[in-house]
Write a protein that holds these residues in place. Structure first.
Motif, short mmCIF file in Angstrom:
data_model
loop_
_atom_site.label_atom_id
_atom_site.label_comp_id
_atom_site.label_asym_id
_atom_site.label_seq_id
_atom_site.Cartn_x
_atom_site.Cartn_y
_atom_site.Cartn_z
N GLU A 195 -0.29 11.38 -12.21
CA GLU A 195 0.40 10.27 -11.56
C GLU A 195 -0.39 8.98 -11.70
O GLU A 195 0.16 7.93 -12.02
CB GLU A 195 0.59 10.62 -10.08
N ALA A 196 -1.69 9.08 -11.48
CA ALA A 196 -2.55 7.90 -11.59
C ALA A 196 -2.56 7.35 -13.02
O ALA A 196 -2.47 6.14 -13.23
CB ALA A 196 -3.98 8.25 -11.16
N LEU A 197 -2.63 8.23 -14.01
CA LEU A 197 -2.67 7.79 -15.40
C LEU A 197 -1.36 7.12 -15.80
O LEU A 197 -1.33 6.15 -16.56
CB LEU A 197 -2.96 8.97 -16.34
N THR A 198 -0.24 7.65 -15.27
CA THR A 198 1.09 7.16 -15.63
C THR A 198 1.35 5.74 -15.10
O THR A 198 1.93 4.91 -15.80
CB THR A 198 2.17 8.10 -15.08
N MET A 199 0.91 5.47 -13.87
CA MET A 199 1.39 4.30 -13.16
C MET A 199 0.44 3.10 -13.15
O MET A 199 0.88 1.97 -12.95
CB MET A 199 1.70 4.69 -11.70
N SER A 200 -0.84 3.32 -13.34
CA SER A 200 -1.83 2.32 -12.93
C SER A 200 -2.28 1.39 -14.04
O SER A 200 -2.32 1.76 -15.22
CB SER A 200 -3.07 3.05 -12.39
N ASN A 201 -2.68 0.17 -13.63
CA ASN A 201 -3.45 -0.71 -14.52
C ASN A 201 -4.91 -0.28 -14.53
O ASN A 201 -5.55 -0.25 -15.57
CB ASN A 201 -3.38 -2.16 -14.05
N ARG A 202 -5.42 0.02 -13.32
CA ARG A 202 -6.78 0.55 -13.20
C ARG A 202 -6.77 1.69 -12.19
O ARG A 202 -5.94 1.73 -11.28
CB ARG A 202 -7.76 -0.53 -12.72
N LEU B 186 0.85 -1.19 0.00
CA LEU B 186 0.00 0.00 0.00
C LEU B 186 0.88 1.24 0.00
O LEU B 186 1.86 1.30 0.74
CB LEU B 186 -0.91 0.02 1.24
N MET B 187 0.54 2.21 -0.84
CA MET B 187 1.32 3.45 -0.94
C MET B 187 0.39 4.64 -0.80
O MET B 187 -0.54 4.81 -1.60
CB MET B 187 2.07 3.51 -2.27
N ASP B 188 0.64 5.46 0.23
CA ASP B 188 -0.22 6.61 0.52
C ASP B 188 0.50 7.90 0.17
O ASP B 188 1.38 8.36 0.90
CB ASP B 188 -0.60 6.60 2.01
N GLU B 189 0.15 8.50 -0.98
CA GLU B 189 0.76 9.74 -1.46
C GLU B 189 2.28 9.69 -1.32
O GLU B 189 2.90 10.62 -0.78
CB GLU B 189 0.20 10.95 -0.67
N PRO B 190 2.95 8.63 -1.78
CA PRO B 190 4.37 8.46 -1.46
C PRO B 190 5.29 9.49 -2.10
O PRO B 190 6.41 9.67 -1.65
CB PRO B 190 4.68 7.06 -1.99
N LEU B 191 4.83 10.17 -3.15
CA LEU B 191 5.71 11.10 -3.86
C LEU B 191 5.34 12.56 -3.61
O LEU B 191 5.88 13.46 -4.24
CB LEU B 191 5.65 10.81 -5.38
N GLY B 192 4.42 12.78 -2.67
CA GLY B 192 3.90 14.13 -2.45
C GLY B 192 4.93 15.13 -1.98
O GLY B 192 4.77 16.34 -2.20
N ALA B 193 6.01 14.67 -1.33
CA ALA B 193 7.00 15.60 -0.79
C ALA B 193 8.14 15.89 -1.77
O ALA B 193 9.05 16.66 -1.45
CB ALA B 193 7.58 15.04 0.52
N MET C 113 10.45 9.11 -10.05
CA MET C 113 10.06 8.05 -9.12
C MET C 113 8.79 7.32 -9.58
O MET C 113 8.61 6.14 -9.30
CB MET C 113 9.85 8.62 -7.71
N GLN C 114 7.90 8.02 -10.30
CA GLN C 114 6.73 7.35 -10.86
C GLN C 114 7.17 6.18 -11.73
O GLN C 114 6.64 5.07 -11.62
CB GLN C 114 5.90 8.33 -11.69
N TYR C 115 8.13 6.44 -12.61
CA TYR C 115 8.60 5.39 -13.51
C TYR C 115 9.37 4.30 -12.75
O TYR C 115 9.27 3.11 -13.06
CB TYR C 115 9.47 6.00 -14.62
N GLU C 116 10.15 4.74 -11.72
CA GLU C 116 10.89 3.76 -10.89
C GLU C 116 9.92 2.76 -10.26
O GLU C 116 10.12 1.54 -10.33
CB GLU C 116 11.66 4.50 -9.78
N ILE C 117 8.88 3.30 -9.61
CA ILE C 117 7.92 2.43 -8.91
C ILE C 117 7.17 1.56 -9.92
O ILE C 117 6.93 0.37 -9.68
CB ILE C 117 6.95 3.28 -8.07
N LYS C 118 6.80 2.14 -11.04
CA LYS C 118 6.10 1.37 -12.09
C LYS C 118 6.97 0.21 -12.58
O LYS C 118 6.49 -0.92 -12.74
CB LYS C 118 5.73 2.30 -13.24
#
Length: 369
Positions: free
Chosen positions: A200-207, A160-167, A176-181
């Motif tokens: 961020e959601a569009l970049t990383m997610s399956n759904r 579970l990741m809660d706003e992990p890149l917000g800071a 980091m979006q691409y790293e995590i993906k």
């Protein structure tokens, strides 16, 4: 349910005061191995759902299942879930390697296994030489990589990741979006991710599950959310969108004719989420789908607009116009020689095909426009 679902929310509700519901009757399956993002504005219920799944908040009603086992009464540390927070939550008095070893030692793994898993986790986040440093000696991006590694080091089924890149700053955030993906793609671990950042959601997610007012407004793949929003909230929360208000005058099959406010005339649109003839509707139209000065007969919908502002953005010119009473109508004009003469104050024709405009629900009085 089948074994393809790692998480299942069944009629889950959450109230903090016993009166108002922050989460309203949530039914959601998270598929094994997928990257599912809970997206929505502040107060929409997305983080509360994540906290209930993690075990930090109890559900008021309903049941949450992990690997088909009910977990409402299972304490957080026994759920076997990896967590990544916005503030990293690293132990400052421990080295990076000690931070990564901690969840393994709690699980009483042999020392040799701990060392091997820590080494592999550091390599996974491209920090193999940083095991001896303290968190304070790392940059924000490096600390976040360590936090991701710590969540993955004990090989959980679910992270579970809660706003992990917000800071993080914009460039580092995108990196980091691409790293995590890529980590997700390589490991195949299931991820539930919370953010209010739609790009961020569009970049990383399956759904992506789009939340508003405690309810999932739409759950779909990123391209479906962008191309086929089911209501006005999703249309305007996901990506940039033009909004034209009007009244339904005719409905024929999948299409409707809409008389626009402000004397804009009648246009044809896909009838997606409307009432009957005479009902109010919001037309959704992406800026990149609008054509300036279309050839005669090229598109069925042609309006007149007045150029208010031109902003040069390299590959395109962001053109703000007044169209049918809307002073914030945006057209993304490709940076081609033919549009070099466009200037503020010009009156131009613009058009689009019916399939690119979606007739959706009209905003409620006092609600989001």
């Amino acid at each position: 349910m089948t074994a393809d679902h790692i998480v299942r929310f069944e009629n889950v509700q959450k109230s903090y005061d016993g009166e108002s519901l922050v989460v309203k009757n949530l039914n959601l399956n998270v598929e094994r191995g997928e990257f599912l993002t809970m997206l929505g504005p502040s107060g929409s219920g997305k983080t509360t759902c994540l906290m209930m799944l993690a075990g930090f908040e109890p559900a008021t009603h309903g049941e949450i299942f992990l690997n088909e086992q009910p977990i409402n009464n299972v304490p957080p540390h026994k759920r076997g879930i990896g967590m990544v927070f916005q503030n990293y939550a690293l132990f400052p008095h421990m080295t990076v390697a000690e931070n990564l070893a901690f969840p393994l030692e709690v699980r009483k793994l042999p020392k040799a296994d701990v060392e091997a898993k820590v080494k592999r986790a550091l390599e996974m986040v491209q920090l193999p030489e940083f095991g001896g440093r303290r968190p304070a000696q790392l940059s924000g991006g490096q600390q976040q990589r360590v936090a991701v590694a710590r969540a993955l080091v004990f090989e959980p089924d679910l992270v579970l990741m809660d706003e992990p890149l917000g800071a993080l700053d914009k460039n580092l955030r995108e990196e980091m979006q691409y790293e995590i993906k890529h980590i997700h793609d390589n490991l195949g671990v299931s991820v539930v991710y919370v953010t209010h950042d739609q790009s961020e959601a569009l970049t990383m997610s399956n759904r992506v599950a789009v939340f508003d007012d405690g309810v999932i407004q739409q759950l779909a793949a990123p391209d479906v959310l962008y191309e086929e929003p089911v209501n006005a909230f999703v249309a305007y929360f996901i990506g940039e969108n033009n909004r034209l208000l009007g009244t339904v005058r005719e409905v024929t099959g999948d299409y409707c004719m809409v008389e626009l406010d402000g004397g804009g005339g009648v246009v044809k649109a896909l009838a997606i989420n409307i009432g009957g003839v005479g009902s109010r509707t919001t037309l959704s139209l992406r800026p990149e789908r609008v054509v300036l000065s279309p050839a005669e007969g090229a598109v069925p919908n042609v309006l007149t607009g007045t150029v208010k502002e031109l902003i040069y953005l390299g590959d395109h010119i962001r053109t703000r116009m007044t169209v049918s009473g809307n002073d914030e109508f945006i057209v993304k004009v490709p940076n081609a020689h033919g549009h070099a003469s466009l200037k503020a104050g010009d009156t131009v024709q613009l058009g689009w095909v019916a399939e690119d405009s979606r007739a959706l629900d009209a905003p409620q009085d006092g609600g989001p426009a």
